[in-house]
Design an enzyme around this catalytic site. Sequence first.
Site, mmCIF file in Angstrom:
data_model
loop_
_atom_site.group_PDB
_atom_site.id
_atom_site.type_symbol
_atom_site.label_atom_id
_atom_site.label_comp_id
_atom_site.label_asym_id
_atom_site.label_seq_id
_atom_site.Cartn_x
_atom_site.Cartn_y
_atom_site.Cartn_z
ATOM 1 N N ASP A 1 0.932 -1.198 0.026
ATOM 2 C CA ASP A 1 0.033 0.084 0.095
ATOM 3 C C ASP A 1 1.072 1.275 0.113
ATOM 4 O OD1 ASP A 1 -2.588 -1.452 0.070
ATOM 5 O OD2 ASP A 1 -2.383 -1.707 2.139
ATOM 6 N N ASP B 1 -6.939 -0.904 -4.859
ATOM 7 C CA ASP B 1 -8.249 -0.744 -3.898
ATOM 8 C C ASP B 1 -9.111 0.162 -4.510
ATOM 9 O OD1 ASP B 1 -6.762 -2.524 -2.349
ATOM 10 O OD2 ASP B 1 -6.036 -0.939 -0.986
#
Length: 162
Positions: free
Chosen positions: A119, A133
């Site tokens: 991330d 995402d």
Amino acid sequence: MAAGRTRRRLGLLLVAATIAGTDLGLKAWATTALDGRPIEGGPVNLQLAFNPGVAFSLAANAPGWIVLAVTGLITAGVAVALWRTAPAGRLLWGVALAAVLGGAAANLIDRAADGVVTDYLHTGWWPTFNLADVFIVCGGLLIVVLSWHADHPRPANEMHDR
């Protein structure tokens, strides 16, 4: 007719592959450029993080092979849904499925390497996330909206009562 169906399927798969490739490229960049060096950018900062779980770190303590298997099955299910609905479905429906598929495939490929998802987008008030995402959420929301506005066929007995 068959050529048009194949063209639409391949076009939507290309959209999914482009999304996955873009996110995987950004993850590779983030791993080297952001390691210990976050970049402040206003409401969204670039900051490296690794998530062993799925959304919001759910199942972070589950065995990695289970998380990989479940996310792999879900990704395969989305791919089958895209393949089956692409020829006759609304184009926007296909684009929504392609967005979910591209994001899911990117996270699955990333997770397969070391059991975690990379991330790099950080707000400070929301868990750190990635571009994949964003596509999964936006594609999912579009599917919900399209489902609300879908043309639902009437039962046969209702049509004859008129």
